[in-house]
Write a protein that holds these residues in place. Structure first.
Motif, short mmCIF file in Angstrom:
data_model
loop_
_atom_site.label_atom_id
_atom_site.label_comp_id
_atom_site.label_asym_id
_atom_site.label_seq_id
_atom_site.Cartn_x
_atom_site.Cartn_y
_atom_site.Cartn_z
N ALA A 1 -12.89 -16.98 -5.10
CA ALA A 1 -11.85 -16.67 -4.06
C ALA A 1 -12.26 -15.37 -3.21
N VAL A 2 -11.53 -15.59 -1.79
CA VAL A 2 -12.08 -14.77 -0.90
C VAL A 2 -11.79 -13.21 -1.32
N HIS A 3 -12.71 -12.39 -1.00
CA HIS A 3 -12.91 -11.13 -1.51
C HIS A 3 -13.00 -10.04 -0.54
N TYR A 4 -13.66 -10.26 0.48
CA TYR A 4 -14.18 -9.12 1.24
C TYR A 4 -14.78 -9.89 2.54
N THR A 5 -14.62 -9.02 3.59
CA THR A 5 -15.16 -9.36 4.71
C THR A 5 -16.24 -8.41 5.60
N MET A 6 -17.33 -9.11 5.40
CA MET A 6 -18.51 -8.24 6.02
C MET A 6 -18.18 -7.93 7.58
N GLY A 7 -17.59 -9.06 8.23
CA GLY A 7 -17.52 -9.03 9.82
C GLY A 7 -16.59 -7.91 10.00
N GLY A 8 -16.44 -7.50 11.30
CA GLY A 8 -15.37 -6.79 11.78
C GLY A 8 -15.68 -6.23 13.25
N ILE A 9 -15.04 -4.96 13.69
CA ILE A 9 -15.25 -4.43 14.60
C ILE A 9 -16.70 -3.82 14.88
#
Lengths: 648, 247, 232
Positions: A408-416
């Motif tokens: 399952a999707v847990h964390y997003t490394m991408g961002g501003i």
């Protein structure tokens, strides 16, 4: 006009960069700090620690959160722990080793200088939290205990039972309360930021909606800090909280802040699977279960069918008819392969039709062998609480029948995108914690998210923001009675009015679920060129459908949950497309981003350092225009890039 | 499974509320209680009615956002779980389920099942912290703490601030919540320094906000989703009284 | 320091627990003295004389009355505040909680029954003994000497209705004290996880002893009255 990205990485030796930088940047005198206002949006580990620290310094801080209390932010749900290079275990840990593990874990897509600084301040975090009264686990001698975590060969994770995130957040929240009591921080719970106001090229404040009354409010400040976490809920189903969203970050992007590496998403392999079409969120089961559990699916398709019909129980399937596919494919690491590998392997089996629950999207995590080997008591001691939780949710006793799990999707490394000072491409606008494109590159190691949030909030931003604010000491109070505020407020009100006027047939959740399906199918664990192109088209179609057919009951001047959700979905519908574009552009596999076209013969991620050793920074060009990408080239001065290898 | 839901509906803080009955059909026993409410809301929206407002966020039993008084129990009839962790298989097919908001003078209703729990924040702001500045701290291992004390502190620190204790208490007392924080810090040397000041300030704020007087019924402990012991209330009493007697 | 006893919730509970403790000690002695009546008429009357309108007995009586009044008044104040804290809208459905004593939820009602019983008891005994003595009388309306407690006991419990009223009163007292005694320790902060079972055991044992002692006198004298009548 493409971005002129200046990461402002200080010159010098890796270990000296942060010290040199701190010595070089300007500070603001106490008398002047009192005159300066800062807005912090989000009250998780990053936001709470930053607001408290800035308040202590003497700035006037306003904090905003969408929940009824700052303590509810989703940082609270983190189980595992917080890494720090204390070397209390005498296992030859060091700042450099923590730095190196993190850079390697991120598949060499993070900035060296940032990651080194993160490792450098990690020890301060533990000291800080202990002093706040965080009840970390202790050894009998009264000193701090550690445990081991994935991606590291040393034991450096500090923890408080399975509730480390909760305890660290309550620590940050407590010092935030201290500052609220002292009057330096003013708290605005149940408020949602709906726009950032940019005037003369600088961030000057935000537009927020009071979620109880529906009032639209203007708040001006000399600097704005975004600490609103990740955007994993673009997938609808994730381990994120129901309210977690990417909207604050996305408003910054709309107003000109660069958005970096949006496609870098972490998918966690051991979650409780989806049970039907009505599920609202996914629950994580600790990764530690893979120490003793064996993952398998049936070898024969008729067993799969019998399981689904209920004519067979998993324990009825003979040993010879079980496919322990991780042990088969990765004999060296077996069930303990890294998260991304385990997740992809499960998907591969389910895609082939061997998924084991009603939906066909689950694999078994079996403790039979471990119980035979160690006895039920030992297993109970190690995992008792997890087994109980599993039984509560699924009504299956994991001592008798294997658990079912699915990624399952847990964390997003991408961002501003942020520079070394954590400032975005808009002067005066900062992003910290999971909201920025962070120090984790293409994959985050366990127990590093808490570390980053607190490092940014306690030890980095309070210094670096002073450098910018030192230029504002002559500036008067920010007026909210300006054309920029007028326009921002009008835009927000227009958007709300437009949404409420649609009065279509579909609910926000139904549309969000459809977006989630597209994202999971094409921008999920395994991505292809065709799939991503299709996703872009499908998302655009869905976006049109949303604006034509969404139904939002109630009005704007009231507590209206459907309106809140719709406003967030507006941004997810654009963010999802941006993620697909970014994934399409990145013709390589690295960390959590896996392009099926780019894999080794053994099916491992194949990085392309020649072409893709950069952060892709996206610039907004209008609702239906294609965004423009600028590269921030990642120079590796100190670390030699190698193919990530956990096989031997 | 089929149920009849009897739900408290209230437009806003000023309006009077009432119970409204909703039948709901074909619910899988594996559906969580809040997912069941999601399904109801989706149906209501499609019928052109206003959905039921209720608080929730993490849905893993840790954020403390979900509430609900279900069939006479805070967080429903299951023991030591939050509403979000309760599944419909805990109910019988055909049951009528009464769902009410927290009822406490200090937790006014905002809408339907949503209440304002800001009073808990205010109590913590009165003293639920160690006055330590960022960076002005000794090494983590410079403060040894006996394992038993750290464990007991952690037991109290497990509080999620959901409000079930005050909501379930016939006296509307917030003692378990206040005690959890005071006790957690009282067990640690870092917290001891300001122990007396903290106990006095937090109790004063709790009283000022209109929470009731504890009469040691233990209902809070029975309904607490984290099963926090009233032994922490005894410690709070001790802390407070010894602080006052020294004044 | 004085004010926290009135204006803080824990202070008010301290007052409840101290006055409560005082009353528990009083009735423990009272029960012990009553038992003497079962054994020796003379002995009991000696005690009655000793505790008649003497200065020390009067001082003690005033303090005791103050204890009762404070405990009672505080109970009403606390209940009033607690009802207010509960809010105007009550739960439509309430259920019992696992592990919660019934008595603990109904202390006020039990207390009122106890007070009601006390009023009857005062009419039966105090008004005919110490009060008469204070008024300077040597005999009460029934014609007994004001220090002849034994005769008064025998007279009162010869009436089965009185016996039943007293037994109801004792039952209410049992419930009230079974929660009150351990709760007293909790309010003072002298309790923890290890001591809860011990304190609850102590409370039950003590309460049962008190109530059995009182009931023995009431029932004993009723039986005696039956025997006496037959003998006469």
């Amino acid at each position: 006009m493409a971005f002129k990205l200046d990461s402002k990485i200080p010159a010098g030796e890796l270990a000296q960069k942060w010290s040199n930088h701190k010595a070089a940047i300007k500070v603001v005198s106490p008398a002047n700090k009192r005159k300066l206002d800062i807005i912090v949006v989000g009250t998780g580990l990053g936001g709470a620690s930053a607001a408290a620290s800035l308040g202590e310094l003497g700035y006037n801080v306003k904090i905003f959160c969408i929940q009824d209390s700052p303590r509810r932010a989703h940082s609270i749900a983190a189980h595992g722990g917080n890494n720090a290079a204390k070397n209390y275990r005498n296992d030859n840990d060091s700042v450099y080793r923590l730095f190196y593990d993190t850079i390697k874990g991120g598949d060499y897509r993070a900035r060296e200088a940032n990651v080194y600084r993160l490792a450098e301040v990690s020890n301060l975090i533990i000291d800080q939290c202990v002093a706040q009264g965080v009840p970390f686990a202790r050894e009998y001698g009264g000193l701090l205990d550690n445990r081991s975590f994935g991606g590291a060969q040393v034991s450096r994770t500090f923890y408080a039972r399975g509730q480390t995130g909760q305890q660290l957040l309550l620590g940050a929240y407590s010092v935030l309360n201290k500052e609220i009591a002292a009057g330096t921080v003013k708290s605005y719970p149940r408020h949602e930021m709906l726009d950032v106001v940019v005037e003369d090229g600088e961030a000057k404040g935000i537009i927020a909606r009071n979620l109880v009354t529906g009032e639209i409010e203007r708040h001006g400040a000399h600097a704005v800090v975004i600490a609103t976490g990740g955007y994993g809920n673009v997938f609808f189903l994730s381990t994120n909280a129901m309210g977690s969203n990417g909207s604050a970050a996305f408003q910054c992007y709309r107003k000109g802040a660069g958005f970096a590496n949006p496609c870098f998403t972490q998918i966690h392999p051991t979650c409780i699977p989806v049970h039907g079409t009505q599920q609202s969120k996914l629950t994580l089961m600790s990764e530690s279960l893979r120490n003793d559990g064996r993952i398998w699916v049936p070898k024969k398709i008729e067993d799969v069918e019998a399981l689904r019909k209920g004519t067979k129980k998993p324990s009825d399937i003979a040993e010879a008819d079980r496919d322990y596919y991780l042990e088969r494919r990765y004999p060296a690491f077996g069930n303990l392969v890294p998260r991304d590998v385990a997740s992809r392997a499960a998907k591969e089996r389910c895609d082939a039709g061997f998924g084991v629950n009603e939906t066909g999207l689950a694999v078994f995590l079996d403790f039979k062998t471990a119980i035979e080997r160690l006895g039920k008591d030992i297993i109970k001691q190690r995992y008792g609480n997890l087994f109980d939780m599993y039984e509560e949710i699924t009504d299956v006793n994991p001592y008798e029948e294997p658990m079912m799990i699915f990624p399952a999707v847990h964390y997003t490394m991408g961002g501003i995108w942020v520079d070394y000072n954590l400032m975005t491409t808009i002067p005066g606008l900062y992003a910290i914690g999971e909201a920025n494109f962070s120090d984790h590159g293409a994959n985050r190691l366990g127990a590093s998210a808490l570390m980053q949030g607190l490092a940014d909030g306690y030890f980095v931003l309070p210094y670096t923001i002073g450098d910018y604010l030192s230029k504002k000491i002559q500036a008067p109070k920010v007026s909210t009675d300006t054309p920029a505020f007028d326009k921002a407020e009008k835009d927000v009100k227009d958007k709300i009015a437009k949404l409420l006027s649609i009065k279509g047939k579909q609910t926000v959740d139904d549309l969000h679920k459809r977006l989630g399906h597209i994202m999971w199918e094409y921008v999920g664990m395994a991505r292809t060129k065709d799939g991503l192109e299709k996703a872009i088209v499908e998302i655009q179609k869905l976006r049109k459908e949303f604006w034509a057919d969404v139904r939002i009951p109630g009005g704007d001047k009231e507590f209206n949950v459907e309106l809140e959700k719709a406003l967030r979905l507006v941004d997810f519908l654009e963010l999802g497309e941006l993620m697909a574009r970014d994934a399409l552009l990145r013709e390589e596999s690295c960390g959590g981003h896996f392009r099926t076209e780019h894999q080794t013969e053994e099916g491992e991620a194949k990085r392309d350092d020649e072409k893709f050793a950069f952060a892709a920074v996206w610039e907004y060009k209008g609702e239906d225009a294609e965004p423009e990408m600028t590269k921030e080239v990642l120079d590796y001065e100190f670390v030699h890039r190698a193919q990530r290898n956990y096989k031997d | 499974m089929n149920f009849t839901l009897k739900i408290w509906r209230q437009k806003d803080a000023k309006s009077a509320g009432k119970f409204v009955e909703y039948p709901i059909k074909n619910i899988s026993p594996d559906t969580s209680f809040l997912e069941m409410l999601d399904i109801l809301n989706n149906e209501l929206i499609q019928k052109g009615e206003e959905p039921v407002a209720f608080d929730h966020d993490c849905r893993e039993g840790i954020c403390g956002m979900c509430s609900l008084h279900i069939n006479g129990h805070a967080h429903g009839p299951s023991q030591a779980v939050t509403t979000c962790q309760m599944y419909m298989r805990k109910f019988k097919d055909g049951d009528t389920i009464t769902i009410e908001p927290w009822r406490s003078a200090a937790f006014p209703v905002i809408r339907d099942l949503v209440v304002n729990r800001g009073a808990y924040d205010q109590i913590l702001q009165a003293g639920g912290f160690v006055s330590v500045r960022t960076n002005s701290v000794p090494d983590g291992n410079a403060i040894p703490i006996p394992k038993a004390d750290a464990d007991e502190s952690m037991d109290a620190a497990a509080c999620i601030g959901c409000g079930a204790c005050a909501a379930t208490c016939k006296n509307g007392s917030a003692m378990l919540f206040v005690a959890a924080r005071v006790s957690s810090l009282a067990k640690l040397p870092q917290g001891r320094v300001e122990g007396a000041r903290r106990a006095k300030a937090m109790v004063a704020k709790m009283d000022e906000l209109g929470f009731g007087n504890c009469t040691n019924t233990g209902a809070c402990e029975a309904e607490c989703p984290k099963a926090i012991s009233i032994a922490h209330i005894a410690r709070l009493n001790r802390e407070f009284l010894s602080a006052k007697l020294k004044d | 320091m004085g004010t926290f006893l009135t204006n803080s919730s824990i202070g008010r509970k301290l007052v409840m627990s101290i006055t409560g403790a005082f009353l528990v000690l009083f009735i423990t002695f009272h029960m012990a003295m009553n038992l003497v009546a079962l054994i020796s008429t003379e002995g009991y009357n000696m005690i009655c004389e000793f505790l008649g309108a003497n200065w020390y007995a009067l001082v003690a009586t005033v303090i005791l009355a103050a204890g009762v009044v404070v405990h009672f008044v505080y109970a009403f104040i606390l209940t009033f505040q607690n009802r207010k804290a509960r809010g105007n809208v009550r739960y439509a459905v309430t259920s019992g909680h696992k592990g919660v004593d019934w008595a603990s939820q109904n202390m006020l009602v039990l207390g009122i029954i106890v007070i009601g019983g006390l009023a009857i008891h005062m009419i039966h005994f105090w008004s005919k003994m110490q009060l008469q003595e204070i008024m300077g009388n040597h005999e009460n309306a029934l014609g007994y000497a004001v220090t002849d407690g034994s005769a008064l006991i025998a007279y009162t419990f010869s009436n089965p209705i009185n016996v039943i009223v007293y037994l109801v009163w004792f039952a209410a007292l049992w419930f009230h004290l079974s929660h009150g005694i351990w709760s007293m320790f909790q309010s003072l902060g002298w309790a923890n996880q290890t001591w809860y079972p011990r304190l609850k055991c102590l409370a039950t044992a003590w309460t049962t002893l008190i109530v059995l002692g009182f009931a023995a006198v009431a029932i004993g004298f009723y039986i005696k009255s039956l025997g006496c009548c037959a003998g006469c």
